[in-house]
Scaffold this motif. Structure first.
Motif, PDB file in Angstrom:
ATOM      1  N   ILE A 159       0.856  -1.197   0.000  1.00  0.00           N
ATOM      2  CA  ILE A 159       0.000   0.000   0.000  1.00  0.00           C
ATOM      3  C   ILE A 159       0.889   1.243   0.000  1.00  0.00           C
ATOM      4  O   ILE A 159       0.729   2.148   0.808  1.00  0.00           O
ATOM      5  CB  ILE A 159      -0.951   0.033   1.222  1.00  0.00           C
ATOM      6  N   SER A 160       1.875   1.244  -0.881  1.00  0.00           N
ATOM      7  CA  SER A 160       2.716   2.420  -1.080  1.00  0.00           C
ATOM      8  C   SER A 160       2.508   2.898  -2.520  1.00  0.00           C
ATOM      9  O   SER A 160       1.795   2.260  -3.297  1.00  0.00           O
ATOM     10  CB  SER A 160       4.182   2.086  -0.813  1.00  0.00           C
ATOM     11  N   PHE A 161       3.095   4.053  -2.882  1.00  0.00           N
ATOM     12  CA  PHE A 161       2.944   4.589  -4.233  1.00  0.00           C
ATOM     13  C   PHE A 161       3.314   3.517  -5.251  1.00  0.00           C
ATOM     14  O   PHE A 161       4.329   2.829  -5.089  1.00  0.00           O
ATOM     15  CB  PHE A 161       3.853   5.816  -4.410  1.00  0.00           C
ATOM     16  N   PRO A 162       2.497   3.342  -6.313  1.00  0.00           N
ATOM     17  CA  PRO A 162       1.312   4.098  -6.713  1.00  0.00           C
ATOM     18  C   PRO A 162      -0.018   3.402  -6.397  1.00  0.00           C
ATOM     19  O   PRO A 162      -0.972   3.510  -7.179  1.00  0.00           O
ATOM     20  CB  PRO A 162       1.511   4.216  -8.219  1.00  0.00           C
ATOM     21  N   ALA A 163      -0.101   2.669  -5.311  1.00  0.00           N
ATOM     22  CA  ALA A 163      -1.340   1.963  -4.958  1.00  0.00           C
ATOM     23  C   ALA A 163      -2.514   2.945  -4.886  1.00  0.00           C
ATOM     24  O   ALA A 163      -2.432   3.995  -4.248  1.00  0.00           O
ATOM     25  CB  ALA A 163      -1.162   1.257  -3.615  1.00  0.00           C
ATOM     26  N   ARG A 164      -3.608   2.612  -5.524  1.00  0.00           N
ATOM     27  CA  ARG A 164      -4.749   3.518  -5.634  1.00  0.00           C
ATOM     28  C   ARG A 164      -5.449   3.749  -4.282  1.00  0.00           C
ATOM     29  O   ARG A 164      -6.075   4.797  -4.089  1.00  0.00           O
ATOM     30  CB  ARG A 164      -5.751   2.963  -6.657  1.00  0.00           C
ATOM     31  N   SER A 165      -5.349   2.805  -3.369  1.00  0.00           N
ATOM     32  CA  SER A 165      -6.029   2.967  -2.080  1.00  0.00           C
ATOM     33  C   SER A 165      -5.441   4.084  -1.230  1.00  0.00           C
ATOM     34  O   SER A 165      -6.057   4.511  -0.249  1.00  0.00           O
ATOM     35  CB  SER A 165      -5.992   1.647  -1.302  1.00  0.00           C
ATOM     36  N   LEU A 166      -4.273   4.569  -1.603  1.00  0.00           N
ATOM     37  CA  LEU A 166      -3.693   5.707  -0.881  1.00  0.00           C
ATOM     38  C   LEU A 166      -4.525   6.971  -1.071  1.00  0.00           C
ATOM     39  O   LEU A 166      -4.569   7.838  -0.194  1.00  0.00           O
ATOM     40  CB  LEU A 166      -2.264   5.971  -1.366  1.00  0.00           C
ATOM     41  N   ARG A 167      -5.222   7.083  -2.209  1.00  0.00           N
ATOM     42  CA  ARG A 167      -5.913   8.336  -2.516  1.00  0.00           C
ATOM     43  C   ARG A 167      -7.359   8.141  -2.993  1.00  0.00           C
ATOM     44  O   ARG A 167      -8.102   9.121  -3.117  1.00  0.00           O
ATOM     45  CB  ARG A 167      -5.135   9.117  -3.579  1.00  0.00           C
ATOM     46  N   HIS A 168      -7.748   6.892  -3.249  1.00  0.00           N
ATOM     47  CA  HIS A 168      -9.095   6.632  -3.748  1.00  0.00           C
ATOM     48  C   HIS A 168      -9.904   5.849  -2.722  1.00  0.00           C
ATOM     49  O   HIS A 168      -9.381   4.930  -2.086  1.00  0.00           O
ATOM     50  CB  HIS A 168      -9.049   5.826  -5.052  1.00  0.00           C
ATOM     51  N   PRO A 169     -11.188   6.148  -2.580  1.00  0.00           N
ATOM     52  CA  PRO A 169     -12.042   5.344  -1.713  1.00  0.00           C
ATOM     53  C   PRO A 169     -12.358   4.003  -2.376  1.00  0.00           C
ATOM     54  O   PRO A 169     -12.225   3.854  -3.590  1.00  0.00           O
ATOM     55  CB  PRO A 169     -13.311   6.192  -1.579  1.00  0.00           C
ATOM     56  N   TRP A 170     -12.781   3.046  -1.558  1.00  0.00           N
ATOM     57  CA  TRP A 170     -13.246   1.778  -2.120  1.00  0.00           C
ATOM     58  C   TRP A 170     -14.709   1.917  -2.501  1.00  0.00           C
ATOM     59  O   TRP A 170     -15.518   2.416  -1.709  1.00  0.00           O
ATOM     60  CB  TRP A 170     -13.075   0.660  -1.098  1.00  0.00           C
ATOM     61  N   LEU A 171     -15.048   1.462  -3.688  1.00  0.00           N
ATOM     62  CA  LEU A 171     -16.427   1.518  -4.161  1.00  0.00           C
ATOM     63  C   LEU A 171     -17.194   0.241  -3.832  1.00  0.00           C
ATOM     64  O   LEU A 171     -18.411   0.198  -3.972  1.00  0.00           O
ATOM     65  CB  LEU A 171     -16.438   1.767  -5.668  1.00  0.00           C
ATOM     66  N   TYR A 172     -16.466  -0.778  -3.412  1.00  0.00           N
ATOM     67  CA  TYR A 172     -17.071  -2.053  -3.004  1.00  0.00           C
ATOM     68  C   TYR A 172     -16.507  -2.373  -1.625  1.00  0.00           C
ATOM     69  O   TYR A 172     -15.334  -2.125  -1.357  1.00  0.00           O
ATOM     70  CB  TYR A 172     -16.723  -3.176  -3.999  1.00  0.00           C
ATOM     71  N   ARG A 173     -17.346  -2.962  -0.765  1.00  0.00           N
ATOM     72  CA  ARG A 173     -16.909  -3.136   0.621  1.00  0.00           C
ATOM     73  C   ARG A 173     -17.222  -4.534   1.149  1.00  0.00           C
ATOM     74  O   ARG A 173     -17.974  -4.690   2.113  1.00  0.00           O
ATOM     75  CB  ARG A 173     -17.554  -2.063   1.504  1.00  0.00           C
ATOM     76  N   PRO A 174     -16.626  -5.565   0.553  1.00  0.00           N
ATOM     77  CA  PRO A 174     -16.799  -6.902   1.120  1.00  0.00           C
ATOM     78  C   PRO A 174     -16.052  -7.008   2.455  1.00  0.00           C
ATOM     79  O   PRO A 174     -15.099  -6.274   2.710  1.00  0.00           O
ATOM     80  CB  PRO A 174     -16.177  -7.825   0.070  1.00  0.00           C
ATOM     81  N   ARG A 175     -16.492  -7.896   3.287  1.00  0.00           N
ATOM     82  CA  ARG A 175     -15.813  -8.096   4.567  1.00  0.00           C
ATOM     83  C   ARG A 175     -14.337  -8.401   4.319  1.00  0.00           C
ATOM     84  O   ARG A 175     -14.002  -9.187   3.425  1.00  0.00           O
ATOM     85  CB  ARG A 175     -16.479  -9.253   5.324  1.00  0.00           C
ATOM     86  N   THR A 176     -13.475  -7.781   5.112  1.00  0.00           N
ATOM     87  CA  THR A 176     -12.037  -7.837   4.847  1.00  0.00           C
ATOM     88  C   THR A 176     -11.249  -8.123   6.124  1.00  0.00           C
ATOM     89  O   THR A 176     -11.550  -7.580   7.180  1.00  0.00           O
ATOM     90  CB  THR A 176     -11.562  -6.495   4.244  1.00  0.00           C
TER      91      THR A 176
END
Length: 264
Positions: A159-176
């Motif tokens: 989860i470091s650059f350029p991983a999208r989760s650093l700046r984008h929300p999740w649009l799907y939310r399955p249990r994690t």
């Protein structure tokens, strides 16, 4: 020109290994996505553990599907020069499509699991609307496929650059559930926790397993002055965490403890 979902799965399918009970009964499925260096022995360990409790497990080899070996993975994928998470997220979506359609799989009982680069790819997929050609490097991405996914199990995800989760929300939310290494040198532990806390605040049902270990702690050997080290305690904890997660998400019965034989 981006591939279609069918074309991507046609490449991945011959490079996907299946584990599970030797029957044709429809069962829940775990799909496993390896790290940047390719499929390693520890991936099979987790697949076999899942199979032992009655879950079908599928190990998807994204490197082999592209005609690449471990040296290509280490030199180009691990360095970010090829196959970044956004591009490989198309592999994840295509695997959902292909595996959910198998007659021996309960189509809406799927858990995605990813190690390092594999976790990055799954997380990148969760940030994309999947409504436009070209997303996830696919000509025909389909957001409805995410409905097949019951949960995500991520192990020291990148989860470091350029991983999208650093700046984008999740649009799907399955249990994690996420297994983190406190000594991770690729994604600092505090950064990973911060990202996951933000996602939790956005409504993602997520919990974290933390281990006093390094990145890739389930690799069996490292050479020279490598900052990564094998940690069996972390492997055992991750295995237990995965099996518990599968039982919870798939609502599987936990086997009763064996009773001692009568004496006398």
């Amino acid at each position: 020109m981006p591939e279609t979902l069918a074309e991507r799965w046609a490449r991945l399918s011959p490079c996907t290994e299946a584990f599970g009970p030797a029957d044709a009964l429809p069962r829940p499925a775990l799909i496993l996505f390896h790290g940047c260096g390719g499929v390693r022995p520890h991936i099979y360990h987790y697949a076999e553990a899942a199979a032992a409790i009655g879950v079908r497990a599928y190990v998807v080899d994204s490197l082999k599907a592209r005609g690449w070996g471990r040296s290509h993975g280490v030199s180009l994928v691990c360095t970010g020069l090829a196959l970044q998470g956004y591009e490989r997220s198309g592999d994840v979506l295509a695997a959902i499509k292909g595996i959910s359609a198998l007659p021996e799989v309960i189509s809406d009982h799927i858990v995605l699991s990813g190690w390092s680069h594999g976790g990055w790819s799954i997380m990148d997929l969760m940030t994309q609307p999947l409504t436009r050609p070209g997303e996830a490097r696919l000509a025909d991405p389909d957001p409805a496929l995410i409905e097949h996914v019951r949960g995500l199990f991520l192990v020291y995800p990148y989860i470091s650059f350029p991983a999208r989760s650093l700046r984008h929300p999740w649009l799907y939310r399955p249990r994690t559930r996420v297994a983190l290494a406190r000594k991770d040198h690729l994604t600092p532990y505090a950064r990973a926790v911060s990202v996951l806390d933000r996602l939790k605040a956005d409504g993602l049902p997520v919990d974290v397993l933390s281990f006093d270990a390094t990145h890739a702690y389930d690799e069996e050997s490292f050479g020279g002055l490598n900052p990564m080290h094998h940690d069996q305690t972390a492997v055992d904890g991750t295995t237990e965490g995965l099996l518990a997660f599968l039982r919870e998400v798939f609502e599987m019965e936990v086997p009763a403890p064996a009773q001692a034989a009568a004496v006398g």
